[in-house]
Design an enzyme around this catalytic site. Structure first.
Site, PDB file in Angstrom:
ATOM      1  N   ASP A 232     -11.169  25.613  29.999  1.00  0.00           N
ATOM      2  CA  ASP A 232     -10.674  24.281  30.365  1.00  0.00           C
ATOM      3  C   ASP A 232      -9.443  24.352  31.252  1.00  0.00           C
ATOM      4  O   ASP A 232      -8.380  23.833  30.916  1.00  0.00           O
ATOM      5  CB  ASP A 232     -10.355  23.502  29.075  1.00  0.00           C
ATOM      6  CG  ASP A 232      -9.992  22.057  29.360  1.00  0.00           C
ATOM      7  OD1 ASP A 232      -9.134  21.517  28.636  1.00  0.00           O
ATOM      8  OD2 ASP A 232     -10.534  21.480  30.327  1.00  0.00           O
TER       9      ASP A 232
ATOM     10  N   ASN B 229      -8.483  33.764  23.268  1.00  0.00           N
ATOM     11  CA  ASN B 229      -8.391  32.344  22.941  1.00  0.00           C
ATOM     12  C   ASN B 229      -9.800  31.793  22.714  1.00  0.00           C
ATOM     13  O   ASN B 229     -10.648  31.845  23.611  1.00  0.00           O
ATOM     14  CB  ASN B 229      -7.731  31.551  24.066  1.00  0.00           C
ATOM     15  CG  ASN B 229      -7.586  30.086  23.685  1.00  0.00           C
ATOM     16  OD1 ASN B 229      -6.762  29.740  22.842  1.00  0.00           O
ATOM     17  ND2 ASN B 229      -8.410  29.234  24.267  1.00  0.00           N
ATOM     18  N   GLU B 230     -10.029  31.324  21.467  1.00  0.00           N
ATOM     19  CA  GLU B 230     -11.267  30.628  21.109  1.00  0.00           C
ATOM     20  C   GLU B 230     -12.545  31.438  21.347  1.00  0.00           C
ATOM     21  O   GLU B 230     -13.531  30.928  21.873  1.00  0.00           O
ATOM     22  CB  GLU B 230     -11.329  29.285  21.834  1.00  0.00           C
ATOM     23  CG  GLU B 230     -10.150  28.394  21.484  1.00  0.00           C
ATOM     24  CD  GLU B 230     -10.443  26.934  21.648  1.00  0.00           C
ATOM     25  OE1 GLU B 230     -11.318  26.557  22.437  1.00  0.00           O
ATOM     26  OE2 GLU B 230      -9.772  26.124  20.968  1.00  0.00           O
TER      27      GLU B 230
ATOM     28  N   TYR C 199      -8.258  20.061  16.497  1.00  0.00           N
ATOM     29  CA  TYR C 199      -8.258  18.756  17.170  1.00  0.00           C
ATOM     30  C   TYR C 199      -8.853  17.660  16.311  1.00  0.00           C
ATOM     31  O   TYR C 199      -9.574  16.789  16.793  1.00  0.00           O
ATOM     32  CB  TYR C 199      -8.989  18.894  18.506  1.00  0.00           C
ATOM     33  CG  TYR C 199      -8.174  19.676  19.504  1.00  0.00           C
ATOM     34  CD1 TYR C 199      -8.380  21.035  19.672  1.00  0.00           C
ATOM     35  CD2 TYR C 199      -7.139  19.074  20.208  1.00  0.00           C
ATOM     36  CE1 TYR C 199      -7.603  21.782  20.553  1.00  0.00           C
ATOM     37  CE2 TYR C 199      -6.363  19.803  21.102  1.00  0.00           C
ATOM     38  CZ  TYR C 199      -6.594  21.151  21.261  1.00  0.00           C
ATOM     39  OH  TYR C 199      -5.828  21.878  22.129  1.00  0.00           O
TER      40      TYR C 199
ATOM     41  N   TYR D 201     -11.174  15.491  19.081  1.00  0.00           N
ATOM     42  CA  TYR D 201     -12.590  15.833  19.269  1.00  0.00           C
ATOM     43  C   TYR D 201     -13.420  15.545  18.018  1.00  0.00           C
ATOM     44  O   TYR D 201     -14.644  15.428  18.074  1.00  0.00           O
ATOM     45  CB  TYR D 201     -12.737  17.315  19.646  1.00  0.00           C
ATOM     46  CG  TYR D 201     -12.154  17.645  20.992  1.00  0.00           C
ATOM     47  CD1 TYR D 201     -11.137  18.577  21.123  1.00  0.00           C
ATOM     48  CD2 TYR D 201     -12.606  17.013  22.144  1.00  0.00           C
ATOM     49  CE1 TYR D 201     -10.584  18.875  22.361  1.00  0.00           C
ATOM     50  CE2 TYR D 201     -12.059  17.299  23.388  1.00  0.00           C
ATOM     51  CZ  TYR D 201     -11.055  18.224  23.488  1.00  0.00           C
ATOM     52  OH  TYR D 201     -10.503  18.520  24.709  1.00  0.00           O
TER      53      TYR D 201
HETATM   54  C1  GCU Z   1      -9.054  24.256  23.525  1.00  0.00           C
HETATM   55  C2  GCU Z   1      -8.581  25.301  24.528  1.00  0.00           C
HETATM   56  C3  GCU Z   1      -7.707  24.727  25.602  1.00  0.00           C
HETATM   57  C4  GCU Z   1      -8.199  23.366  26.030  1.00  0.00           C
HETATM   58  C5  GCU Z   1      -8.061  22.441  24.839  1.00  0.00           C
HETATM   59  C6  GCU Z   1      -8.528  21.020  25.198  1.00  0.00           C
HETATM   60  O1  GCU Z   1      -8.459  24.468  22.300  1.00  0.00           O
HETATM   61  O2  GCU Z   1      -7.917  26.401  23.928  1.00  0.00           O
HETATM   62  O3  GCU Z   1      -7.726  25.631  26.696  1.00  0.00           O
HETATM   63  O4  GCU Z   1      -7.471  22.866  27.143  1.00  0.00           O
HETATM   64  O5  GCU Z   1      -8.883  22.894  23.782  1.00  0.00           O
HETATM   65  O6  GCU Z   1      -9.723  20.782  25.074  1.00  0.00           O
HETATM   66  O7  GCU Z   1      -7.678  20.239  25.609  1.00  0.00           O
END
Ligand code: GCU
Length: 606
Positions: A165, A416-417, A473, A477
């Site tokens: 992202d 990361n992720e 999130y 989300y």
């Molecule tokens: C994820 C990711 C980020 C991304 C974020 C988002 O956790 O690590 O790189 O920008 O979510 O969706 O805002």
């Protein structure tokens, strides 16, 4: 790898400025463009991304190769010195030519690389040509979906969709420098420290190269902040004792200077080579569920960031990173993560000086083929389809070699992720974690930032890590707009992690919400500044009630550019500052909270 510094025996020439540039539709290599001066070129600043520096979409959406070129003048007086060409970072693959001769190729867009040019260069004018390829795929870090698809008109659509992202900016992103050393020179300095009854014990290893490497005397001197000698020794390795040492930590970023000199035996007039490495004495450990900095329980307050700004994209910008670190201090923050790739060396050197703690992350992002909407209906086998292991190992080696002496770096983030809940994840990460522990002379803790499918029930890797890092999130989300549900889910998950891995500290490495600056609503609704602030507040209530939580990093420090998508309004708006670094409501909320939270002992006794 040492940072290029001017010293009594070394010179540095910055090659930043306007280079010549040309997009390559694909025939550049076949036509051997490097064999003569670049034709049909346009001016292009270095360092900078090229994507926003042309008005046609071809610049922004380019996939593949571009060419950079400039004249490199070498003054006659440098002859006899060792000449080195050093690139701070080129995204993502660089092929460098000097006077039409291949010099070096480097894969990986976020770490420095260098090549000696003493034999290839000529006094006076030289032609420096750099072929830069921004292509990412399932073998690179970061990971992208590279595709070539036939179109009805007989042409092929080439697409390279990021599996992450942030915008896939490309170009010569960090300074290019020509530097000199004597023929026999200091190649590397490795420093470690422990504490003993109020004194600092600094271990050193010095790598020397060149014809006289076996005969020179190596002198190591530690100077305090006033330039006074506090300890000295000889030899390529040893240990120095600093009486009543001043420790490095947030709020007290005391830096010593480690001066290394090479002397010819018997000569006392002038040293052969000298280099000075700033060094902060501090200790880091994870014990009894706490993250100890100098033996005290540290609480991370800060943000995930990006190197991102209008016009120059991911290009190195001293004004922006000085502003960013100043704003972090304005917030009362004490740390940041270099999400999702190593940041410029100059940022790390400034973090050392300002006393900001850094979680240093390799560009291992996008290692999950079932997260993004483009994943499609059928479940992908991430660890069978990705072939990133070799690049991952190289990225770790280069990052640790570059940042190993920084006091500000307290932990490495290995990814990361990634799909740590999928079959194959443990087999992929176990050797990498072992390698990172071997490579780091300071044996810093390791972590991986986990996405939401990696839960206490499904994750297969986190027991191998020192700190559980969660990107969460709820309320965005998941159950967007429903903060009470978000709190319940977050509280339950933190408890589940505590039961799954008792005694392992938890860092909330990402939490936040998109907020369009200037959009307001009461009651708070998604995308309003009020909702972003309310979500952060809701999370803070849960985090404060959980003793296992050792820190909070908001996502993100500032709005940043992403690829075009129906879920991104000119980029990701989760910044607590706008892309131009103007504060949103959330910034003021965080400043109030973080200035009231101490760097150490925040949860003591809770
Ligand atoms: C994820 C990711 C980020 C991304 C974020 C988002 O956790 O690590 O790189 O920008 O979510 O969706 O805002």
């Amino acid at each position: 790898m040492l940072y290029p510094l001017m010293t009594a025996t070394r010179e540095v020439f910055d090659l930043s400025g306007i280079w010549q540039f040309r997009l390559d539709p694909g025939q550049g290599l076949a036509e051997r463009w490097y064999e003569r001066p670049l034709r049909q070129s346009v001016p292009m600043p270095v360092p900078a991304s090229y994507n926003e520096l042309g008005e046609e979409a071809a610049y922004r959406e380019h996939v593949g190769r571009v060419w950079y070129e400039r004249e490199l003048i070498i003054p006659r007086r440098l002859w006899g010195q060792r000449l080195v060409l050093r690139f701070g970072a080129v995204a993502h693959t660089a092929h460098v030519y000097l006077n039409g001769q291949p010099l070096i190729t480097h894969r990986g867009g976020f770490t420095p690389f260098e090549a000696e040019i003493t034999a290839l260069a000529q006094p006076g004018k030289n032609r420096l040509t750099v072929l830069v390829d921004n292509t990412l795929d399932y073998s690179t870090l970061p990971v992208a979906h590279y595709r070539e698809e036939p179109l009805p008109d007989g042409t092929r659509l080439i697409s390279d969709t990021p599996n992450f992202d942030f915008f896939n900016y490309a170009g010569i992103h960090r300074p290019v420098r020509l530097y000199t050393t004597p023929a026999t020179y200091i190649r590397d300095i490795v420093l470690t420290s422990t504490l003993a009854e109020g004194d600092g014990l600094v271990g050193y290893r010095i790598a020397v190269e060149g014809a006289e490497r076996e005969t020179v005397t190596v002198r190591v001197t530690l100077l305090d902040a006033e330039g006074r000698t506090v300890a000295a020794g000889e030899g390529t390795q040893g240990q120095l004792r600093i009486k009543d040492v001043h420790l490095w930590e947030p709020g007290h970023p005391y830096l010593y200077t480690c001066r290394v000199e090479l002397w010819r035996p018997g000569e006392t007039s002038e040293c052969l080579d000298s280099y000075e490495e700033p060094y902060g004495v501090r200790t880091v450990a994870v014990e009894d569920g706490q993250f100890l900095l100098n033996g005290k329980p540290f609480y991370f307050k800060g943000c995930g960031k990006h190197e991102d700004f209008p016009v120059h994209g991911r290009g190195f910008d001293e004004a922006v990173y000085v502003k960013d670190l100043s704003l972090l201090r304005w917030l009362g923050a004490n740390s940041f993560r270099t999400s999702h790739y190593p940041y410029a060396e100059e940022v790390m050197r400034l973090a050392d000086r300002l006393g900001l703690v850094v979680i240093d992350e390799v560009p291992a992002v996008g290692l999950h083929l079932n997260l993004s909407p483009s994943a499609g209906p059928s479940k992908r086998q991430t660890w069978r389809e990705l072939t990133t292991a070799a690049q991952h190992e190289q990225a770790l080696r280069e990052l640790i070699a570059r940042d190993k002496n920084h006091a500000c770096v307290v932990m490495w983030s290995i990814a990361n992720e990634p799909a740590t809940e999928e079959e194959g994840a443990r087999a992929y990460f176990e050797p990498l974690l072992h390698l990172a522990r071997q490579l780091d002379p300071q044996r810093r803790p390791l972590t991986i930032a986990l996405q939401m499918l990696a839960t206490p029930a499904t994750d297969t890797v986190t027991d191998l890590l020192d700190v559980i890092a969660l990107n969460r999130y709820y309320g965005w989300y998941v159950h967007g707009g429903r903060l009470e549900a978000a709190q319940a889910l977050l509280r339950a998950e933190l408890e589940a992690w505590r039961q799954r891995l008792p005694g392992k500290p938890i860092l909330l490495s990402e939490y936040g919400a998109d907020a369009i600056a200037g959009l307001h609503d009461e009651p708070p609704t998604m995308f309003s500044e009020e909702y972003q602030a309310a979500l952060l507040q809701a999370y803070h209530e849960v985090l404060d009630a959980c003793p296992a939580v050792i820190g909070e990093h908001v996502w993100n420090f500032a709005d940043f550019q992403t690829g075009q998508s129906i879920t991104r309004v000119q980029g990701n708006r989760k910044g607590i500052f706008t892309r131009e670094r103007r504060p949103k409501l959330a910034a003021h909320l965080l400043r109030k909270r973080w200035r009231a939270i101490p760097d150490f002992g925040y949860k003591a006794g809770k």
